[in-house]
Design a protein around this motif. Structure first.
Motif, PDB file in Angstrom:
ATOM      1  N   GLY A 123      -1.577   7.393  -1.813  1.00 40.21           N
ATOM      2  CA  GLY A 123      -2.772   6.173  -2.058  1.00 40.21           C
ATOM      3  C   GLY A 123      -3.794   5.955  -0.991  1.00 40.21           C
ATOM      4  N   GLY A 124      -4.338   5.375  -0.777  1.00 36.55           N
ATOM      5  CA  GLY A 124      -5.580   4.568  -0.737  1.00 36.55           C
ATOM      6  C   GLY A 124      -6.403   6.458   0.208  1.00 36.55           C
ATOM      7  N   LEU A 125      -5.363   7.106   0.822  1.00 34.32           N
ATOM      8  CA  LEU A 125      -6.661   7.861   1.672  1.00 34.32           C
ATOM      9  C   LEU A 125      -6.791   9.076   0.371  1.00 34.32           C
ATOM     10  CD1 LEU A 125      -6.666   9.715   4.771  1.00 34.32           C
ATOM     11  CD2 LEU A 125      -5.681  11.040   3.189  1.00 34.32           C
ATOM     12  N   ARG A 127      -7.288   8.643  -2.921  1.00 34.40           N
ATOM     13  CA  ARG A 127      -8.280   7.721  -3.934  1.00 34.40           C
ATOM     14  C   ARG A 127      -9.420   7.738  -3.344  1.00 34.40           C
ATOM     15  NH1 ARG A 127      -9.728   8.355  -8.261  1.00 34.40           N
ATOM     16  NH2 ARG A 127     -11.744   7.981  -8.442  1.00 34.40           N
ATOM     17  N   LEU A 128      -9.717   7.550  -2.188  1.00 36.00           N
ATOM     18  CA  LEU A 128     -11.270   7.051  -1.502  1.00 36.00           C
ATOM     19  C   LEU A 128     -11.384   8.364  -1.489  1.00 36.00           C
ATOM     20  CD1 LEU A 128     -12.709   4.648   0.628  1.00 36.00           C
ATOM     21  CD2 LEU A 128     -12.053   6.478   2.287  1.00 36.00           C
ATOM     22  N   ALA A 129     -11.313   9.691  -1.533  1.00 36.01           N
ATOM     23  CA  ALA A 129     -11.126  11.070  -1.258  1.00 36.01           C
ATOM     24  C   ALA A 129     -11.663  11.456  -2.752  1.00 36.01           C
ATOM     25  CB  ALA A 129     -10.239  12.094  -0.370  1.00 36.01           C
ATOM     26  N   LEU A 285       6.706  22.528   8.005  1.00 40.49           N
ATOM     27  CA  LEU A 285       5.638  22.628   6.638  1.00 40.49           C
ATOM     28  C   LEU A 285       4.675  22.342   6.637  1.00 40.49           C
ATOM     29  CD1 LEU A 285       6.469  24.536   4.515  1.00 40.49           C
ATOM     30  CD2 LEU A 285       6.940  22.463   3.349  1.00 40.49           C
ATOM     31  N   ARG A 286       4.668  20.967   7.010  1.00 41.85           N
ATOM     32  CA  ARG A 286       3.705  19.814   7.071  1.00 41.85           C
ATOM     33  C   ARG A 286       2.508  20.724   7.439  1.00 41.85           C
ATOM     34  NH1 ARG A 286       1.107  15.497   4.483  1.00 41.85           N
ATOM     35  NH2 ARG A 286       0.299  14.352   6.489  1.00 41.85           N
ATOM     36  N   LEU A 287       2.097  20.836   9.026  1.00 47.27           N
ATOM     37  CA  LEU A 287       1.694  21.376   9.856  1.00 47.27           C
ATOM     38  C   LEU A 287       1.414  22.642   9.422  1.00 47.27           C
ATOM     39  CD1 LEU A 287       0.006  21.469  12.582  1.00 47.27           C
ATOM     40  CD2 LEU A 287       1.925  23.068  13.809  1.00 47.27           C
ATOM     41  N   HIS A 363      -8.110   6.196   9.735  1.00 44.32           N
ATOM     42  CA  HIS A 363      -7.328   5.183   8.516  1.00 44.32           C
ATOM     43  C   HIS A 363      -6.696   4.638   8.250  1.00 44.32           C
ATOM     44  CE1 HIS A 363     -10.479   7.160   4.780  1.00 44.32           C
ATOM     45  NE2 HIS A 363      -9.806   8.399   6.190  1.00 44.32           N
ATOM     46  N   THR A 364      -6.101   4.664   9.207  1.00 40.81           N
ATOM     47  CA  THR A 364      -4.662   3.409  10.099  1.00 40.81           C
ATOM     48  C   THR A 364      -4.933   3.260  11.711  1.00 40.81           C
ATOM     49  OG1 THR A 364      -2.312   3.385  10.172  1.00 40.81           O
ATOM     50  CG2 THR A 364      -3.775   5.733   9.899  1.00 40.81           C
ATOM     51  N   LEU A 365      -4.282   1.553  11.673  1.00 44.15           N
ATOM     52  CA  LEU A 365      -4.402   1.576  13.247  1.00 44.15           C
ATOM     53  C   LEU A 365      -1.905   1.479  13.634  1.00 44.15           C
ATOM     54  CD1 LEU A 365      -6.189  -1.133  12.809  1.00 44.15           C
ATOM     55  CD2 LEU A 365      -6.846   0.176  13.909  1.00 44.15           C
ATOM     56  N   GLY A 440     -14.450   4.263  11.607  1.00 37.65           N
ATOM     57  CA  GLY A 440     -13.343   3.270  10.887  1.00 37.65           C
ATOM     58  C   GLY A 440     -13.632   3.239   9.448  1.00 37.65           C
ATOM     59  N   VAL A 441     -12.352   2.410   8.391  1.00 36.58           N
ATOM     60  CA  VAL A 441     -13.165   2.018   7.102  1.00 36.58           C
ATOM     61  C   VAL A 441     -13.216   0.833   6.175  1.00 36.58           C
ATOM     62  CG1 VAL A 441     -11.534   4.224   6.388  1.00 36.58           C
ATOM     63  CG2 VAL A 441     -10.321   2.129   6.149  1.00 36.58           C
ATOM     64  N   ALA A 442     -13.026  -0.339   7.799  1.00 33.23           N
ATOM     65  CA  ALA A 442     -13.953  -1.642   7.897  1.00 33.23           C
ATOM     66  C   ALA A 442     -14.114  -2.208   8.558  1.00 33.23           C
ATOM     67  CB  ALA A 442     -12.596  -2.372   6.903  1.00 33.23           C
ATOM     68  N   ALA A 659      -6.017  -1.087   6.786  1.00 31.87           N
ATOM     69  CA  ALA A 659      -7.330  -0.224   7.778  1.00 31.87           C
ATOM     70  C   ALA A 659      -8.567  -1.272   7.001  1.00 31.87           C
ATOM     71  CB  ALA A 659      -7.409   0.635   7.713  1.00 31.87           C
ATOM     72  N   SER A 660      -8.163  -0.964   5.714  1.00 30.94           N
ATOM     73  CA  SER A 660      -9.535  -1.768   4.020  1.00 30.94           C
ATOM     74  C   SER A 660      -8.637  -1.764   3.682  1.00 30.94           C
ATOM     75  CB  SER A 660     -10.633   0.032   4.062  1.00 30.94           C
ATOM     76  OG  SER A 660     -11.169  -0.833   3.287  1.00 30.94           O
ATOM     77  N   GLY A 661      -8.351  -0.990   2.501  1.00 29.30           N
ATOM     78  CA  GLY A 661      -8.514  -2.199   1.783  1.00 29.30           C
ATOM     79  C   GLY A 661      -8.607  -1.261   0.276  1.00 29.30           C
TER      80      GLY A 661
HETATM   81  C1  LIG Z   1       1.736  11.988   8.068  1.00 26.45           C
HETATM   82  C2  LIG Z   1       1.434  10.691   6.529  1.00 26.45           C
HETATM   83  C3  LIG Z   1       0.092   9.893   6.619  1.00 26.45           C
HETATM   84  C4  LIG Z   1      -0.321   9.870   5.545  1.00 26.45           C
HETATM   85  C5  LIG Z   1      -1.436   9.400   4.856  1.00 26.45           C
HETATM   86  C6  LIG Z   1      -1.649   8.435   5.850  1.00 26.45           C
HETATM   87  C7  LIG Z   1      -2.725   7.607   5.005  1.00 26.45           C
HETATM   88  C8  LIG Z   1      -3.769   7.640   6.275  1.00 26.45           C
HETATM   89  C9  LIG Z   1      -2.633   6.327   4.891  1.00 26.45           C
HETATM   90  C10 LIG Z   1      -3.367   5.818   3.573  1.00 26.45           C
HETATM   91  O1  LIG Z   1      -3.521   6.171   3.209  1.00 26.45           O
HETATM   92  N1  LIG Z   1      -4.119   4.710   4.742  1.00 26.45           N
HETATM   93  C11 LIG Z   1      -5.028   3.871   4.002  1.00 26.45           C
HETATM   94  O2  LIG Z   1      -6.388   4.313   3.607  1.00 26.45           O
HETATM   95  C12 LIG Z   1      -7.243   4.050   2.958  1.00 26.45           C
HETATM   96  C13 LIG Z   1      -8.238   4.692   3.043  1.00 26.45           C
HETATM   97  O3  LIG Z   1      -9.449   4.029   4.319  1.00 26.45           O
HETATM   98  C14 LIG Z   1      -7.116   2.001   3.642  1.00 26.45           C
HETATM   99  O4  LIG Z   1      -7.894   1.322   2.153  1.00 26.45           O
HETATM  100  C15 LIG Z   1      -6.154   1.770   3.551  1.00 26.45           C
HETATM  101  O5  LIG Z   1      -6.245   0.471   4.538  1.00 26.45           O
HETATM  102  C16 LIG Z   1      -5.213   2.511   4.510  1.00 26.45           C
HETATM  103  O6  LIG Z   1      -3.716   1.623   4.363  1.00 26.45           O
HETATM  104  C17 LIG Z   1      -1.506   8.179   7.001  1.00 26.45           C
HETATM  105  C18 LIG Z   1      -0.095   8.983   6.801  1.00 26.45           C
END
Ligand SMILES: CCc1ccc([C@H](C)CC(=O)N[C@@H]2O[C@H](CO)[C@@H](O)[C@H](O)[C@H]2O)cc1
Length: 822
Positions: A123-125, A127-129, A285-287, A363-365, A440-442, A659-661
């Protein structure tokens, strides 16, 4: 003389048509009559790739020749989305290639939709990359994206009987024309085993690591072309393979499984992306995945550095390495191992180089998303790194003790090792200690990091902390996704805005131009009609393009409160049922989003939305005014289709949790108005677009904390608010579940007894705010003005702005001009 253009680089219609035909013949080995749609797509993709290569090789050559600083973005996820359209726009050849395809008797849109989306992120993390890679190249900043080439990306989502079903994502089934395998640049990575201390020939104390297994990392490179520049950076994704893919000895003695065992074990490492988007599972496996790609990447950087320099002493001047959350944080210990053990640099010098090299983005609290690894697992897999982390911790706590003597709580809180109960390594602490910058991201998120999650580090090193509010690339999210809007803007203010998004502000001059508003409205209407046709064709659901498109698309999570949106829909439904003559604004509620397969409550929320849809969409009293659709398989391609079609963007997370969205930014840039809380980047969007153009509701972060501290009892709200009570009772009654009163009990009970994310506390404020939305939407000209202002005041949220800030304040990286050698 007829000048015949080079087949590989020519841009004339004739050359492009010939190139497509040639690639079909020479690469796909097909002639048109027997070619499949995918063959034609591949031929087109190779034709476009050819026109990237010159820039790509020129860029690589330029970087190798010069001693420029290179930004390395280490991320376990890159959610790139489909490449074709983005590369055509960045090459500036979209229209002529489209014409060449059509003049070859092919359907361009059909071919474009053939491309498998590389879903190498959650998701967010992730796509931001991807957005940051586009901005780094477009700003001509030397950069390499380092990640994992998962064989299977994020699962494809199907909805069966209202439930999410996960389907394996075989994105490589037809091959990937956008990548080039680089076996010659493979890297060996060690796992397991034990360490041995020894004194080297100069009597220096040294440690060697004797691993259990060695895995080979094979890089696959994808060109990342900037927008209308010569710079094409590289995305280098690593695939795990067995050094020897076949053990003959084992085979000869008939141990067939033994013969391929190593191969299977090795390849498993990069087999599949972990589909969790916050809750961690701490799987071995994740590590292994994290250490594998980080070790490959750092060894690759050292190889590149020693290619250009003769000592590692200034490694940090060659590379600025960004840790995209804690997933690559093991890199801090790995760089120390490589510098100290493999390159005999003394500890203190190595530590300086390491801290100057790394920077960490959180990216997360959410506490459950902060990675910590059990010592036992960690020590078994990475025995040398455990020793190095002990050494780092010992020296670090020595510093802390010096500053805060006898403050044992603080020392225990800061330690890299969580000693309470089973011992854990806190990866956020390793990343923070090993980095010279933390962000942080916001704005709100960074403040909460400093006040809460990383408070002790902030008190220790306030100078390390800065905020870097997220951004998104206007190339993919406006030019590619909304060409009609891009065209209208180009006609009014030229095309400079595409790389200088703040220039959109010039369009404010047209807000009072009725003609311009009409054109603006017409574009949104056309896109809504297209989406309605797409939904009809692919999901057999009729949605009314005249209705207000109210959209919530993002990963399903309780803190994002998709179920609060559902409570409002049921409220509206009840209002109409109670008073059919009520004058409501016809609305279409569009949902999209995947739930982590192991996240039960998230999956139940998907079921609830589909169950409510079932009832509402088939109720003759309401269906002309209310429609609810959950569109399956939300991904980048889906986003490109839905963001431009939205009237209302739902950003309704509990304050202090998101964190941001970044979806919030994509919606607003495409003229959607936001209904949201003061959370993440919503706060900054509201500051930029104007409070009068933002539908705000809900508790603020301090109010959430205060209410929690005072003791929050959701039952109070349930009893005090009859409308809310009716809604909850209706769900409990089985009204949306064919009379089954048990189906949604877990969800209802979690709200009544806990309501961790305070839906009940924000319910009435949300319902009232939605009524304001209805009022505003009734006044078409007012709504259009607000829509224009929401889009043209989004300059700040370009990923170009964010990357410029990272370059100036964290990486100290400069643009490098790449010449195009003929
Ligand atoms: C280990 C599992 C796992 C995988 C992904 C994550 C990411 C940090 C989750 C994520 O995508 N966080 C989102 O990051 C976006 C980019 O900065 C923010 O805009 C979102 O608010 C945030 O939820 C945490 C834990």
């Amino acid at each position: 003389t007829i000048k015949v253009e080079d087949d590989r680089t020519g841009l004339s219609l004739e050359t492009l048509k010939r190139a497509i035909a040639d690639n079909l013949f020479y690469i796909q080995g097909k002639y048109p009559a027997i070619a499949t749609k995918n063959d034609f797509y591949m031929a087109l993709a190779y034709t476009v790739r050819d026109r990237l290569l010159q820039r790509w090789l020129n860029t690589t050559e330029t970087y190798l020749k010069s001693k420029v600083k290179v930004v390395c973005y280490l991320s376990a996820e890159f959610l790139m989305g489909p490449h074709l359209s983005n590369n055509l726009v960045n090459l500036g050849i979209y229209d002529q290639v489209r014409r060449a395809v059509e003049e070859s008797g092919l359907d361009f849109v059909e071919l474009r939709e053939q491309e498998e989306e590389p879903g190498l992120g959650n998701g967010g993390l992730g796509r931001l990359a991807a957005c940051y890679m586009d901005s780094l190249a477009s700003l001509e900043i030397p950069a390499i994206g380092y990640g994992i080439r998962y064989e299977f990306g994020i699962f494809d989502q199907e909805i069966r009987d209202g439930w999410q079903i996960e389907i394996t994502d075989k994105w490589l089934r037809y091959g990937n024309p956008w990548e080039i395998e680089r076996p010659e640049a493979s890297i060996d990575v060690k796992f397991g085993g034990y360490t041995q201390a020894y004194n080297d020939e100069n009597g220096h104390y040294r440690v060697r690591w004797i691993p259990d297994i060695i895995v080979k990392g094979v890089p696959y490179d994808t060109p990342i072309l900037g927008y209308k520049v010569n710079t094409a950076n590289t995305l280098r994704l690593w695939k795990a393979e067995a050094p020897e893919s076949f053990e003959f000895e084992a085979f000869n003695v008939g141990d067939y499984y033994g013969a391929v065992n190593e191969k299977v074990v090795a390849e498993n490492i990069t087999k599949v992306l972990y589909p969790n988007d916050e809750p961690i599972q701490g799987k071995q496996l994740r590590l292994q995945q994290q250490y594998f790609f980080v070790s490959c990447s750092l060894q690759d950087m050292i190889r590149l550095h020693l290619h250009r320099q003769d000592s590692l002493d200034n490694f940090h001047e060659s590379f600025a390495v960004q840790l995209n959350d804690t997933h690559p944080a093991i890199g801090v210990a790995e760089l120390m191992r490589l510098l100290v053990d493999e390159h005999q640099i003394d500890w203190d010098r190595a530590w300086q180089i390491t801290q100057n090299t790394f920077a960490y983005t959180n990216h997360t609290l959410l506490p459950e998303a902060l990675e910590k690894w059990p010592l036992s697992l960690f020590g078994r897999l990475l025995p040398r790194h455990l020793q190095i982390i002990y050494e780092i911790n010992q020296r670090f706590l020595g510093q802390v003790r010096a500053k805060y003597p006898d403050d044992h709580q603080r020392i225990a809180r800061l330690s890299l090792i969580d000693e309470s109960g089973e011992k854990y390594i806190r990866m956020a602490h390793l990343a923070s200690v090993g980095s010279h910058a933390i962000n942080g991201v916001a704005a709100l998120h960074t403040k909460l990091l400093q006040q809460d999650v990383l408070r002790d580090f902030y008190e220790l090193w306030p100078e390390k902390f800065t905020n870097k509010t997220n951004g998104v690339t206007p190339r993919r999210w406006i030019v590619v996704s909304n060409p009609k809007l891009a065209e209208l803007i180009n006609r009014k203010i030229g095309t400079n805005w595409i790389k200088h998004l703040e220039e959109l502000k010039q369009l404010e001059a047209f807000v009072e131009d009725a003609e311009f508003r009409q054109q603006w409205r017409q574009i949104k209407q056309d896109i809504k009609r297209d989406l309605a046709e797409y939904v009809k064709k692919n999901h057999a659901i009729d949605i009314n393009p005249q209705s207000l498109f109210d959209v919530q698309v993002k990963r399903i999570h309780e803190y994002k409160r998709q179920h609060l949106n559902a409570l409002y829909i049921i409220t509206l439904y009840n209002q109409i049922k109670q008073n059919p003559n009520i004058d409501v604004v016809p609305r279409t509620f569009i949902f999209g989003g995947k739930a982590a397969p192991g996240y039960f409550m998230a999956k139940l929320i998907i079921k609830l939305i589909n169950s409510v849809a079932q009832v509402v969409n088939n109720d003759p009293d309401v269906r002309e005014r209310l429609k609810v659709v959950f569109l399956p398989d939300y991904n980048v391609r889906f986003g490109q289709r839905v963001y431009p079609a939205a009237d209302l963007s739902e950003q309704i997370s509990t304050a202090g949790k998101e964190a941001s969205g970044t979806g919030n930014m994509k919606f607003s840039m495409n003229g959607a108005l936001t209904i949201g809380t003061l959370d993440g980047a919503n706060i900054e969007i509201r500051e930029e677009v104007g409070a009068e153009n933002f539908f705000l509701f809900g508790l603020t972060t301090p109010e959430v904390y205060a209410l929690k501290a005072k003791g929050y009892n959701p039952w109070d709200y349930y009893h005090a608010n009859s409308q809310l009570k009716t809604v909850i009772d209706l769900i409990s009654s089985g009204f949306f579940s064919h009379g089954d009163t048990n189906l949604f009990r877990p969800l209802v009970d979690s709200l009544l007894y806990h309501d961790q994310y305070m839906l009940f506390a924000d319910y009435q404020s949300y319902v009232d705010c939605q009524e304001q939305v209805n009022q505003a939407y009734r006044d078409e000209e007012k709504w259009t003005r607000m829509s224009i202002l929401n889009a043209v005041r989004m300059g700040k949220f370009s990923s170009d702005r964010a990357i410029r800030e990272y370059c100036q304040e964290i990486w100290n990286a400069q643009p490098v001009n790449v010449e195009m050698q003929e």
